[in-house]
Motif scaffolding. Structure first.
Motif, mmCIF file in Angstrom:
data_model
loop_
_atom_site.group_PDB
_atom_site.id
_atom_site.type_symbol
_atom_site.label_atom_id
_atom_site.label_comp_id
_atom_site.label_asym_id
_atom_site.label_seq_id
_atom_site.Cartn_x
_atom_site.Cartn_y
_atom_site.Cartn_z
ATOM 1 N N ARG A 1 5.868 -17.861 17.977
ATOM 2 C CA ARG A 1 6.384 -16.927 16.981
ATOM 3 C C ARG A 1 6.428 -17.567 15.595
ATOM 4 O O ARG A 1 6.111 -16.903 14.593
ATOM 5 C CB ARG A 1 7.778 -16.462 17.394
ATOM 6 C CG ARG A 1 8.432 -15.474 16.425
ATOM 7 C CD ARG A 1 7.614 -14.218 16.296
ATOM 8 N NE ARG A 1 8.288 -13.232 15.427
ATOM 9 C CZ ARG A 1 7.648 -12.328 14.705
ATOM 10 N NH1 ARG A 1 6.325 -12.264 14.746
ATOM 11 N NH2 ARG A 1 8.316 -11.480 13.955
ATOM 12 N N LEU B 1 4.576 -16.044 12.332
ATOM 13 C CA LEU B 1 5.324 -15.680 11.127
ATOM 14 C C LEU B 1 4.750 -16.350 9.889
ATOM 15 O O LEU B 1 4.620 -15.721 8.828
ATOM 16 C CB LEU B 1 6.798 -16.058 11.297
ATOM 17 C CG LEU B 1 7.648 -15.109 12.146
ATOM 18 C CD1 LEU B 1 8.986 -15.742 12.468
ATOM 19 C CD2 LEU B 1 7.852 -13.770 11.433
ATOM 20 N N LEU C 1 12.939 -17.321 5.547
ATOM 21 C CA LEU C 1 13.498 -16.701 6.739
ATOM 22 C C LEU C 1 14.901 -17.247 6.960
ATOM 23 O O LEU C 1 15.194 -18.396 6.624
ATOM 24 C CB LEU C 1 12.651 -17.012 7.977
ATOM 25 C CG LEU C 1 11.146 -16.800 7.912
ATOM 26 C CD1 LEU C 1 10.498 -17.273 9.217
ATOM 27 C CD2 LEU C 1 10.806 -15.342 7.643
ATOM 28 N N ARG D 1 14.982 -16.709 12.144
ATOM 29 C CA ARG D 1 13.607 -16.288 11.857
ATOM 30 C C ARG D 1 13.522 -14.834 11.383
ATOM 31 O O ARG D 1 12.433 -14.253 11.336
ATOM 32 C CB ARG D 1 12.680 -16.496 13.052
ATOM 33 C CG ARG D 1 12.088 -17.895 13.211
ATOM 34 C CD ARG D 1 13.048 -19.022 13.166
ATOM 35 N NE ARG D 1 12.390 -20.311 13.402
ATOM 36 C CZ ARG D 1 13.006 -21.488 13.350
ATOM 37 N NH1 ARG D 1 14.297 -21.561 13.073
ATOM 38 N NH2 ARG D 1 12.337 -22.601 13.570
ATOM 39 N N LEU E 1 8.183 -9.008 5.073
ATOM 40 C CA LEU E 1 7.074 -9.947 5.241
ATOM 41 C C LEU E 1 5.889 -9.593 4.355
ATOM 42 O O LEU E 1 5.222 -10.478 3.814
ATOM 43 C CB LEU E 1 6.630 -9.982 6.705
ATOM 44 C CG LEU E 1 7.540 -10.718 7.697
ATOM 45 C CD1 LEU E 1 7.015 -10.538 9.122
ATOM 46 C CD2 LEU E 1 7.628 -12.201 7.360
#
Length: 623
Positions: free
Chosen positions: A333, A337, A572, A576, A582
């Protein structure tokens, strides 16, 4: 759970993560397992006792801790372990991903291994000490002096509570523990080195165990459904060193199909087998990639082409599990990201990351600058420790295509008197040249930030958050002579006397550090603070728009990816969650306006610590 060593995988293994018996030994009374009368805790390995996820969550000063667990070893080919070992010669290996800082290991009360270095793996052949009934017991003593500043410790604080830019300590086991069965003669390690210019892949393999004649290694390389190589090599003196020539299609369109990059991370799957007299002894799964990195004049090159680096500083911590990821999915992840935010790479800061992070960077296409965790004192012992562990780091990770730059030092940490003390300069130069000797295929940043003596990239840290001042300092009007003679970001000279800039690429490898927190929260630390999320977004957009325009730079690294304890300057939050959308982060990272990428953008921050009013262009002129 996925196999913990992605580039040398076997099928017959047993994960030993989970509940272990645990005790602190603050007085250092214990020297062997029999000294421990009672176990005081149960800990969840591989989480450090300072972490919440370990089940202990004790952040005090504990120089010694002990672990123990029992496990049952599966039979080998339907036989109990001793019988199978006697009849086939098979071996059982015990592996530790990382134990901070010194580790001593016993199996069934017998001493089997010792290792120093908190960030690198080690193994032990435990075959000779196994119990016949299959039930085994492993005991670990981890010694980690919390006050020792002469060992590589990275961001681990030496004060009781985290302060400034330092975080909670990580003691003991913090990466996966596992056992595996291997044949009497087996593949101990391999290394891949792509050579783009010659369309070859370097391959090294080291074989250990019983010395046998007429042993061969077969290498099968595939890309998707395409078979690239199916070759056999004779093993001499326990090793082979070959350059595997691929069929060069000649035409760039076909070549590009096989190249690895963040935009198209093509991996070459590898099956490596060990044979003797038509009998298969051992086999492992691995992978490599065709890609090359280099420096050409003032530009960073990827696969022979100039490539602009957009990196983000990544500390690699989680609130409840510290340096250990809470799960394998968490590592995947993070890579996803970073890419969604418009970055093409990370500078892993003061941490040697879990190999599974590098695996996902390889698979998904993310460039990585790998950095050695610093010691904070200059002593002969510190030098010895750093050189030994850094060599182990390079050995562990050199085959990962995602790694494009090595960074042995950060901001003169551990070498505080570079300007005045020749020994400190010699130390930096020694690690720079040692790195180049161990891996000549990647650029090396000798000392990231300032006070450069030996480097392939001149890396600058500058936390001035005024975009106009950054453009004035590094923009087209500045003369390089003025930059190196007069500008002193952080109060430090960029290059030391006698080591002038020699045309290397110049990159802004730390900047930003914009913290966001509520006005009444005084625990938050950052280089500049925004009171509202909207102010953070405006500041970030203005800053990245400016930096993307500075043609002097071959890339940048923004501070930082996530909030990390009191250091709340992440894009972030620590869990997260993005602080603003984003897609807006991505647009700013790329130097675009979210609505009209090529129009004039007016930036005006009201009520900020430093009022900014300027006009910045972006669009076609952005990198």
């Amino acid at each position: 759970m996925a196999y913990p060593r992605p580039q040398l995988q076997r099928s017959n293994w047993l994960c030993l993560n989970g509940p272990w018996k645990f005790s602190f030994d603050d007085a250092g009374d214990y020297r062997q397992p029999s000294d421990i009368a009672t176990w005081t805790h149960i800990i969840e390995v591989p989480f450090a006792p300072e972490s919440i996820q370990s089940g202990i969550y004790d952040t005090g000063f504990h120089p010694n801790c002990w672990y123990e667990r029992e496990f049952e070893l599966p039979s080998i080919d339907g036989q109990d372990v001793p019988t199978a070992v006697a009849s086939t010669g098979k071996r059982v290996l015990l592996h530790f991903g990382a134990v901070d800082y010194c580790a001593r290991v016993w199996v069934n009360g017998q001493f089997v291994a010792e290792h120093e270095g908190g960030h690198t793996p080690f193994s032990a052949d435990i075959t000779a000490v196994l119990n016949p009934d299959g039930k085994q017991r492993v005991t670990v003593w981890a010694e980690d002096d919390p006050f020792d500043l002469a060992k590589p410790r990275g961001k681990q604080d030496w004060q009781l509570h985290p302060h400034s830019i330092w975080y909670p300590r990580t003691s003991g086991i913090w990466q996966t523990v596992w056992v595996e069965q291997v044949p009497a003669t087996y593949i101990d390690s391999i290394r891949w080195t792509p050579h783009f210019e010659r369309w070859e892949i370097g391959f090294e393999a080291f074989v250990t165990g019983q010395q046998q004649e007429n042993v061969q290694i077969k290498v099968k390389l595939t890309a998707g459904k395409q078979l690239l190589v199916n070759d056999t090599y004779e093993v001499l003196n326990g090793e082979i060193h070959r350059r595997i020539a691929l069929s060069d299609p000649g035409i760039d369109d076909y070549r590009n199909e096989l190249l690895w990059s963040p935009e198209k991370p093509t991996l070459i799957q590898a099956e490596v087998q060990l044979w003797q007299n038509n009998q298969l002894l051992d086999q492992v799964q691995s992978y490599t990639a065709m890609r090359t990195v280099s420096i050409h004049r003032d530009r960073f090159m990827l696969n022979g082409q100039p490539y602009y680096l957009r990196l983000v500083l990544d500390q690699g911590y989680w609130p409840e599990s510290l340096m250990t990821p809470p799960s394998g999915e968490a590592l995947q992840r993070d890579v996803e990201l970073v890419k969604q935010m418009g970055f093409n790479g990370v500078r892993k800061h003061q941490k040697v990351e879990d190999p599974r992070f590098l695996y996902w960077a390889d698979v998904l296409g993310l460039l990585v600058w790998e950095e050695m965790p610093s010691a904070y004192r200059f002593t002969p012992k510190a030098v010895e420790r750093m050189m030994k562990e850094w060599a182990e780091v390079i050995k562990r990770d050199a085959s990962h295509p995602c790694i494009v730059v090595w960074v042995p030092f950060n901001e003169s940490w551990g070498v505080p008197d570079l300007t005045a003390t020749p020994a400190h300069r010699n130390y930096v130069q020694a690690l720079y040249h040692l790195t180049k000797a161990l891996d000549s295929t990647r650029p090396v940043v000798g000392n990231d930030g300032w006070e450069s003596t030996a480097t392939d990239i001149l890396a600058i840290h500058d936390y001035d958050n005024n975009p106009v001042q950054l453009i004035n300092r590094y923009g087209p009007e500045v003369k390089l002579s003025d930059l190196f003679d007069r500008q002193r970001p952080g109060g430090r000279v960029l290059t030391l006397d006698g080591y002038p800039h020699q045309g290397q690429p110049i990159m802004l490898t730390e900047f930003g550090g914009i913290a966001y927190g509520k006005p009444d929260d005084h625990s938050i630390w950052g280089y500049v603070r925004s009171a509202e999320v909207s102010e953070l977004q405006t500041r970030y957009t203005a800053l990245l728009t400016a930096v993307n325009q500075i043609e002097l730079f071959s890339g940048f690294c923004y501070t930082q990816l996530t909030d990390t304890f009191q250091e709340a300057n992440g894009l972030l939050y620590a869990d997260r969650t993005p602080k603003f959308p984003l897609e807006a982060i991505r647009a700013a990272t790329m130097g675009w306006s979210t609505s009209q990428p090529t129009v004039l953008t007016t930036v005006h921050l009201e009520g900020a610590s430093n009022s900014i009013h300027t006009q910045l262009h972006c669009g076609n002129q952005c990198h």
